[in-house]
Design a protein around this motif. Sequence first.
Motif, short mmCIF file in Angstrom:
data_model
loop_
_atom_site.label_atom_id
_atom_site.label_comp_id
_atom_site.label_asym_id
_atom_site.label_seq_id
_atom_site.Cartn_x
_atom_site.Cartn_y
_atom_site.Cartn_z
N PRO A 116 0.82 -1.21 0.00
CA PRO A 116 0.00 0.00 0.00
C PRO A 116 0.86 1.27 0.00
O PRO A 116 1.96 1.27 0.54
CB PRO A 116 -0.78 -0.10 1.31
CG PRO A 116 0.04 -0.98 2.19
CD PRO A 116 0.76 -1.93 1.29
N VAL A 117 0.32 2.31 -0.60
CA VAL A 117 0.95 3.64 -0.57
C VAL A 117 -0.05 4.58 0.09
O VAL A 117 -1.23 4.57 -0.26
CB VAL A 117 1.28 4.13 -1.99
CG1 VAL A 117 1.69 5.60 -1.98
CG2 VAL A 117 2.38 3.28 -2.62
N VAL A 119 -1.04 8.51 0.71
CA VAL A 119 -0.81 9.91 0.34
C VAL A 119 -1.39 10.74 1.48
O VAL A 119 -2.58 10.65 1.78
CB VAL A 119 -1.51 10.26 -0.98
CG1 VAL A 119 -1.41 11.75 -1.27
CG2 VAL A 119 -0.90 9.45 -2.12
N GLN A 132 -2.14 10.22 -7.82
CA GLN A 132 -1.16 9.14 -7.66
C GLN A 132 -1.65 7.86 -8.34
O GLN A 132 -0.88 7.18 -9.03
CB GLN A 132 -0.89 8.90 -6.17
CG GLN A 132 0.14 7.81 -5.90
CD GLN A 132 1.42 8.05 -6.67
OE1 GLN A 132 1.92 9.17 -6.73
NE2 GLN A 132 1.96 7.01 -7.28
N ARG A 135 -1.21 8.14 -11.99
CA ARG A 135 0.19 7.98 -12.40
C ARG A 135 0.64 6.52 -12.37
O ARG A 135 1.42 6.08 -13.20
CB ARG A 135 1.09 8.82 -11.47
CG ARG A 135 0.94 10.31 -11.71
CD ARG A 135 1.71 11.09 -10.67
NE ARG A 135 1.62 12.53 -10.92
CZ ARG A 135 2.05 13.46 -10.09
NH1 ARG A 135 2.62 13.11 -8.94
NH2 ARG A 135 1.93 14.74 -10.39
N MET A 136 0.14 5.77 -11.37
CA MET A 136 0.51 4.35 -11.28
C MET A 136 0.03 3.59 -12.51
O MET A 136 0.71 2.70 -13.00
CB MET A 136 -0.11 3.74 -10.01
CG MET A 136 0.60 4.14 -8.73
SD MET A 136 -0.41 3.68 -7.29
CE MET A 136 0.84 3.62 -6.01
N ARG A 138 -0.68 5.02 -15.52
CA ARG A 138 0.02 5.52 -16.72
C ARG A 138 1.46 5.01 -16.79
O ARG A 138 2.01 4.87 -17.88
CB ARG A 138 -0.01 7.06 -16.75
CG ARG A 138 -1.38 7.55 -17.15
CD ARG A 138 -1.44 9.05 -17.36
NE ARG A 138 -2.76 9.40 -17.91
CZ ARG A 138 -3.31 10.58 -17.84
NH1 ARG A 138 -2.67 11.58 -17.25
NH2 ARG A 138 -4.49 10.80 -18.36
N SER A 139 2.07 4.74 -15.65
CA SER A 139 3.45 4.24 -15.67
C SER A 139 3.49 2.74 -16.00
O SER A 139 4.55 2.18 -16.21
CB SER A 139 4.12 4.46 -14.31
OG SER A 139 3.62 3.53 -13.36
N GLN A 141 2.65 0.46 -13.85
CA GLN A 141 2.89 -0.31 -12.61
C GLN A 141 1.68 -1.20 -12.29
O GLN A 141 1.87 -2.34 -11.87
CB GLN A 141 3.16 0.64 -11.45
CG GLN A 141 3.57 -0.09 -10.16
CD GLN A 141 3.78 0.85 -8.98
OE1 GLN A 141 3.36 2.02 -9.00
NE2 GLN A 141 4.44 0.35 -7.95
N GLY A 210 -4.20 15.97 -13.74
CA GLY A 210 -4.20 16.57 -12.41
C GLY A 210 -2.87 17.22 -12.13
O GLY A 210 -1.85 16.83 -12.71
N ALA A 211 -2.87 18.22 -11.25
CA ALA A 211 -1.62 18.89 -10.91
C ALA A 211 -1.65 19.34 -9.46
O ALA A 211 -2.71 19.67 -8.92
CB ALA A 211 -1.40 20.10 -11.82
N ALA B 111 3.49 14.31 0.06
CA ALA B 111 3.99 13.51 1.18
C ALA B 111 3.37 12.11 1.10
O ALA B 111 2.16 11.97 0.93
CB ALA B 111 3.64 14.16 2.50
N GLN B 128 7.17 8.33 -11.14
CA GLN B 128 5.77 8.63 -11.50
C GLN B 128 5.46 10.12 -11.34
O GLN B 128 4.72 10.70 -12.13
CB GLN B 128 4.82 7.77 -10.65
CG GLN B 128 4.86 6.30 -11.07
CD GLN B 128 4.20 5.37 -10.07
OE1 GLN B 128 3.74 5.78 -9.02
NE2 GLN B 128 4.15 4.08 -10.41
N GLN B 131 5.78 12.44 -14.24
CA GLN B 131 4.75 12.52 -15.29
C GLN B 131 4.20 13.93 -15.42
O GLN B 131 3.64 14.29 -16.45
CB GLN B 131 3.59 11.55 -14.98
CG GLN B 131 3.92 10.10 -15.26
CD GLN B 131 2.77 9.18 -14.89
OE1 GLN B 131 1.61 9.55 -14.93
NE2 GLN B 131 3.10 7.95 -14.53
#
Lengths: 358, 163
Positions: A116-117, A119, A132, A135-136, A138-139, A141, A210-211, B111, B128, B131
């Motif tokens: 688990p991650v 945030v 996040q 991104r996971m 799109r990468s 993963q 997203g940004a 974080a 990541q 990106q």
Amino acid sequence: MMRVGIIGTGLVTPLGNTPAGVLAAVREGKSALALHPGFPEPYFASLLPRPVSFEEVSLQAARAAVQSAGIDASAPATGFVLSSIKGDIEHIDKVDVSLAYSAGNIARALGVSTPPVVVSNACISGLAALVQGMRMIRSGQYKQVIVVGTELQSSFIVTGFQSLKALSVEPCKPFDANRIGLNLGEASAAIVLTCHSERSEESVWELVEGAIRNDANHISGPSRTGEGSYNALRAVLPFVDKKDLAFVNVHGTATVYNDEMEAIALSRAGLLDVPVNALKGYFGHTMGAAGILESILSMEALEAGVVLPTRGFSELGVSAPVQVSAQEREAHGKAFIKLLSGFGGVNGALLFRKGGAQ
Amino acid sequence: MKEVSIPCGVDLTQLYRQEVGDYPKFFKMDVLSRLGFLLTERLVGSDENRFQPREDRAVLVFSREGCVANDRNYVATMKDFPSPSLFVYTLPNIVAGEIAIRNKYAGETSAFVLEKYDEKAIFELVRQAFQDPVTQSAVVIWADCPSDTEWDARGWLVNREEL
């Protein structure tokens, strides 16, 4: 860029546990905000029924999302992201209250086999966790990611916000001239993301872009110029035709500074003609759940063709003429932006769109 | 890729006086923010045009314990007079905000909390984060403090082309 779709949602809120049920409650003008005895000062908040457990409500929302998505949570291609600020902090004297510990327990109970991650990015955590997850995927993963955001209130958080004099002693009034502060809230909300190409094109909501941007100004007060919020908006706006943008669902905590800052950011981003709404009058500020809860409700509302009212608003009290309303409005367009800001000077913008390519 | 660390047990106030000295806000910070701040000074202290505002550098912080050391300090004040100055450090991302403020970094700050120190997992998340097309470099911090006196603190300055 690989497209990322939303294929499952789950909710645990004081206004109901299904997106359709919660949407109906909100459209009826219901709010779970009520006065609660405090520690010792009383406070207005939107709380879940007691007894309540951080891990249990997270699991309930996540399981609902997994079930509605029809995915295998235990597959090696399934990732897990938890969003929270204070997790199980209420039990700090008794157990390991780290977010890592809670996330591990939730992930394992869900059957997730990958690490688990968490945030934990202040009040934008839920939005940042969705970024996040995107991104996971799109990468490469993971093929699908379960993103769950949860916050429970406790003496720790309530006394802290009281010490900062940030809490309103009445239901909050986002963007209103008489706003005096925020109300805290509890919820768990979950979204399952997937690589969009695996699903049919027409019926899926997408996370387009997203940004996350920092004000670089102050750890507990927003920028007077809306710098980070504006920069986050600036990063996602090129991905949407403005006539397709149905609304911006803002943070709208109803503190004097937050709402003014957001109004300035929206003005600088050229969004004064786009409808704006804030949902804190229904759920309070659900912190680590807010980004996911408010995104799910915004998708449901747009499915129903409406811009939800801003409960508690009556007279504009910010310096830029943002299009906020206490009434439900007809929605025009297939996209919306979720906007959040938080302590640490952090801001986020996330663009959602329904259906095919732009 | 530049890499730095601060061994556990080092006197952080003394380190601040030796290596920085001109940023009194340091004394308000909790242990997590102090570590992140000092690691970043070591990483970017010799940068040209250091304090020019920039959006192209991200700050990504990782730990297992988050801000639990300061959480306990805040809890100790709750019974009598809850301390707002401690409460504002009870979020794991405040350290990223402090680094952004000091260095005028207007880029992404994030974080993350992981179950354990895992360099491979950290750098997967860092990759990541790139990106975001605006991000060209990142200050990456692993600062894990179970208490005010115990820590594992490492930092990296990562450029896009190094990944």
